[in-house]
Write a protein that holds these residues in place. Sequence first.
Motif, mmCIF file in Angstrom:
data_model
loop_
_atom_site.group_PDB
_atom_site.id
_atom_site.type_symbol
_atom_site.label_atom_id
_atom_site.label_comp_id
_atom_site.label_asym_id
_atom_site.label_seq_id
_atom_site.Cartn_x
_atom_site.Cartn_y
_atom_site.Cartn_z
ATOM 1 N N ARG A 315 -20.167 10.148 -6.739
ATOM 2 C CA ARG A 315 -20.936 9.172 -5.980
ATOM 3 C C ARG A 315 -20.297 7.792 -6.121
ATOM 4 N N GLY A 316 -20.073 7.137 -5.016
ATOM 5 C CA GLY A 316 -19.418 5.835 -5.039
ATOM 6 C C GLY A 316 -17.919 5.919 -5.255
ATOM 7 N N TYR A 317 -17.375 7.112 -5.119
ATOM 8 C CA TYR A 317 -15.946 7.324 -5.348
ATOM 9 C C TYR A 317 -15.145 6.771 -4.174
ATOM 10 N N ARG A 318 -14.120 5.940 -4.498
ATOM 11 C CA ARG A 318 -13.243 5.378 -3.472
ATOM 12 C C ARG A 318 -11.804 5.789 -3.795
ATOM 13 N N PRO A 319 -11.241 6.688 -3.021
ATOM 14 C CA PRO A 319 -9.913 7.222 -3.342
ATOM 15 C C PRO A 319 -8.814 6.169 -3.401
ATOM 16 N N ASP A 320 -8.902 5.111 -2.600
ATOM 17 C CA ASP A 320 -7.813 4.130 -2.514
ATOM 18 C C ASP A 320 -8.034 2.916 -3.400
ATOM 19 N N ASP A 321 -9.039 2.919 -4.240
ATOM 20 C CA ASP A 321 -9.315 1.773 -5.110
ATOM 21 C C ASP A 321 -8.300 1.752 -6.265
ATOM 22 N N PRO A 322 -7.452 0.703 -6.384
ATOM 23 C CA PRO A 322 -6.442 0.661 -7.466
ATOM 24 C C PRO A 322 -7.066 0.678 -8.854
ATOM 25 N N SER A 323 -8.173 -0.032 -9.032
ATOM 26 C CA SER A 323 -8.808 -0.041 -10.353
ATOM 27 C C SER A 323 -9.332 1.342 -10.715
ATOM 28 N N ARG A 324 -9.831 2.061 -9.720
ATOM 29 C CA ARG A 324 -10.300 3.424 -9.952
ATOM 30 C C ARG A 324 -9.147 4.315 -10.361
ATOM 31 N N LYS A 325 -7.999 4.160 -9.714
ATOM 32 C CA LYS A 325 -6.838 4.987 -10.045
ATOM 33 C C LYS A 325 -6.356 4.714 -11.465
ATOM 34 N N THR A 326 -6.329 3.416 -11.850
ATOM 35 C CA THR A 326 -5.889 3.078 -13.205
ATOM 36 C C THR A 326 -6.825 3.676 -14.252
ATOM 37 N N LYS A 327 -8.108 3.510 -14.009
ATOM 38 C CA LYS A 327 -9.090 4.035 -14.951
ATOM 39 C C LYS A 327 -8.995 5.551 -15.052
ATOM 40 N N GLN A 328 -8.847 6.199 -13.904
ATOM 41 C CA GLN A 328 -8.805 7.656 -13.917
ATOM 42 C C GLN A 328 -7.523 8.177 -14.557
ATOM 43 N N LEU A 329 -6.407 7.447 -14.372
ATOM 44 C CA LEU A 329 -5.160 7.843 -15.019
ATOM 45 C C LEU A 329 -5.305 7.801 -16.537
ATOM 46 N N LEU A 330 -5.923 6.720 -17.039
ATOM 47 C CA LEU A 330 -6.153 6.616 -18.478
ATOM 48 C C LEU A 330 -7.029 7.762 -18.978
ATOM 49 N N GLN A 331 -8.083 8.084 -18.213
ATOM 50 C CA GLN A 331 -8.981 9.159 -18.622
ATOM 51 C C GLN A 331 -8.269 10.504 -18.625
ATOM 52 N N MET A 332 -7.433 10.748 -17.617
ATOM 53 C CA MET A 332 -6.723 12.027 -17.531
ATOM 54 C C MET A 332 -5.740 12.202 -18.696
ATOM 55 N N VAL A 333 -4.994 11.150 -19.006
ATOM 56 C CA VAL A 333 -4.036 11.237 -20.098
ATOM 57 C C VAL A 333 -4.761 11.424 -21.422
ATOM 58 N N GLN A 334 -5.858 10.689 -21.590
ATOM 59 C CA GLN A 334 -6.627 10.836 -22.832
ATOM 60 C C GLN A 334 -7.194 12.242 -22.964
ATOM 61 N N GLN A 335 -7.706 12.784 -21.861
ATOM 62 C CA GLN A 335 -8.251 14.132 -21.898
ATOM 63 C C GLN A 335 -7.155 15.157 -22.186
ATOM 64 N N PHE A 336 -5.972 14.947 -21.617
ATOM 65 C CA PHE A 336 -4.846 15.838 -21.881
ATOM 66 C C PHE A 336 -4.487 15.830 -23.361
ATOM 67 N N SER A 337 -4.486 14.645 -23.944
ATOM 68 C CA SER A 337 -4.169 14.517 -25.362
ATOM 69 C C SER A 337 -5.205 15.226 -26.232
ATOM 70 N N VAL A 338 -6.477 15.051 -25.884
ATOM 71 C CA VAL A 338 -7.552 15.691 -26.658
ATOM 72 C C VAL A 338 -7.457 17.210 -26.536
ATOM 73 N N ASP A 339 -7.209 17.705 -25.336
ATOM 74 C CA ASP A 339 -7.112 19.148 -25.129
ATOM 75 C C ASP A 339 -5.933 19.736 -25.898
ATOM 76 N N PHE A 340 -4.788 19.023 -25.903
ATOM 77 C CA PHE A 340 -3.615 19.512 -26.618
ATOM 78 C C PHE A 340 -3.904 19.610 -28.114
ATOM 79 N N GLU A 341 -4.537 18.583 -28.665
ATOM 80 C CA GLU A 341 -4.834 18.590 -30.092
ATOM 81 C C GLU A 341 -5.834 19.681 -30.440
#
Length: 834
Positions: A315-341
Amino acid sequence: MGNRGMEDLIPMVNKLQDAFSSIGQACNLDLPQIAVVGGQSAGKSSVLENFVGRDFLPRGSGIVTRRPLVLQLISATAEWAEFLHCKGKKFTDFDEVRAEIEAETDRVTGANRGISPVPINLRVYSPHVLNLTLIDLPGITKVPVGDQPADIEQQIRDMIMQFITRESCLILAVTPANSDLANSDALKLSKDVDPQGMRTIGVITKLDLMDEGTDAREVLENKLLPLRRGYIGVVNRSQKDIDGKKDIKAALEAERKFFFSHASYRHMADKMGTPRLQKVLNEQLTNHIRDTLPAFRSKLQSQLLALDKEAEEYRGYRPDDPSRKTKQLLQMVQQFSVDFEKRIEGSGDQVDTVELSGGAKINRIFHERFPFELVKMECDEKEMRREISYAIKNIHGIRTGLFTPDMAFEAIVKKQVIKLKGPCVKCVDMVIQELINVVRQCSNKLDCFPTLREETERIVTSHIRDRENRAKDQVLLLIDIQLSYINTNHEDFIGFANAQQSSRQTNKSQSSAGNQVIRKGWLTINNISIMKGGAKEYWFVLTAESFSWFKDDEEKEKKYMLPLDNLKVRDVEKSFMSSKHIFCIFNTESRNVYKDNRTLELACDSQEDVDSWKSSLLRAGVYPDRSTTVESGETTTTVQESFSMDPQLERKVETIRNLVDSYMAIVNKCIRDLMPKTIMHLMIINVKDFINADLLAQLYSAGDQNALMDESQEQATRRDEVLRTHQALKEALHIIGDISTSTITVPVPPPVNNSWCAGGNRTSPPVSPTAPRRMSSGQRPAARGAPPPPNRPGPLGPFNNSADSPQAPSRPNRAPPSIPNRRPPPSPTRQAPP
């Protein structure tokens, strides 16, 4: 002209269907079928037409409906008809529909009044109907005519029973008013399949054709021959009206005037007629819809709860929002790190119960596979002694040595240490492969961003490959360090002086530990002949001295005990038809291992199980076969160069052999300890640190951040579908709530005494001689002032029509008479009296 009663239900059902269609699901209300049952010329087809609101069924005298007509009403924006036997052809003229029904009936049954159980399927699309199924059945007849078979009555009964036995079928039991109600075939059949009367409604037709001075008032008031849901009277069009093209709208108005103008019916005119019948049926449909709503509501609520969290993220998701992309990139990398560990260190959530993976598999490599590879590379005893003897002789050269040369010891030890490089490098390779598998598993959550997944896998895999080279270099360095200096002053090394004594102590300790259990488990003996029972599974117990098997794991019934002396193990190729993995045990002196078998073939479900059993056998001293073998059937010939030793050389060989064993035990112990530590430090911990600290920076430097976070088309579709489904589910629940509050459930009427239509009663019930003679409501009492005869009770439900008539207590043991019928029934074309 549509069914006005039905039109009240149409908006409600359409809302439900629209709500379910918006989420891609079917609104399975499963509305009941409505079957019209009765004798010939009872007015069944007219009742059906009045309910549909269209004039389209064949008419005439005698048996006209000679095949079941399954009429499916389908709500649509336009009005047309379609037959199953001529699919694709639309009929907009209902006179053509009638002609097609007659033609299709004659095609199967012939033109001489034959019958057939094969139904005619007709669909009528109209904005004035609900999605219902109406069934027009042939009238019950007793005397065959034309081409009809002798058992015409039984055939028609069987045909009717096929439809009305269904629990979802409402039965309209149609009986003409100018016949004997107690002999009604329709009521009899209804009673057989619906003894409680929950889905049977009595319909009385031809009220306008009764003799003067008679009426059906007591029947319609449900006092005479009562039904649980009572009776409804209707007045259909006569044949003259049909021939004169009198439409249904005018016929309904004439029916209304008849009931309001008739002295016997005007007090219940609002509970008579086709509109009342429509209302009763619609109440049944409403009840059915309300009964299905709780299950629908539970289903929708569970689906809504499952989507709540995901819908909130979108809800309220905007695919082209740069701040959204930055935040989501950080979340994805963090989640990848947690899953690997989690996959490396272990975790209680998302536990794989199918196979080992991640850290558990690496642990198995360290402590099972790698030690197994180390033991497997050890050569056999004869080969070792021969090498030692050659080394001693070559060191002495032309002279005969008096002492045991230490150079022979170093030469043999270095040769054995060099062999460790292979298992160590293989261990690194197995860990590398598992780390790459873990990376791929963790990147599955990045599927919604294909570019990000590809870049993440590429960067991490490249780093793992880079660390692979460093790890292998370090592992080989460990081996080279061992080669650089042979430390004979190690505290665990036995030394030359104690070599022989150590050998004796070793033999003694092995003898005392002979009963120690190394492993237990199930194995299948594969090479038992079919004549002796074929392959069979046994419970095996391996100790330091023997290999035994039992009937089961209770170990009470021992089948055989095999001593481990002179035994070796080798692989056996899996046969084309076998799904199991096989290895075999054989005797190096070409003796039978088990009964008449030179080999004992053992089968496991997986290659991992085979490797594990071979590792356990190695611990017990059963080594893999490394000599050159020539197999022919069960004969195995070992090709070896024969050599002989004198007693002095024999003692020297024995001494160096004990020294090599002692020193190699020290080296193996050191390597087994250092290998996991080296790989953990240089590989696993380093990769974890890289993912935590450097992966994000590498992704930023790899390319455009916006391109990394471009979602896949599947993810965009998934997001839109989740939001749409979530909103549709909320709307559907709201609609169901409105339906629940805006409709009223009509209670089921109480049961009545309907024993008058019990099975097998085919005649009018006798009238008690002590009972007063019943008179129709159009007659006068015989004596002025005499009290009127008491009415028998008829408990009234929502479909009972005696609310305006007071009831008197019933008189016991009084059998209900039939409708008075003083004259022969008139022709069906007789017009109603003015």
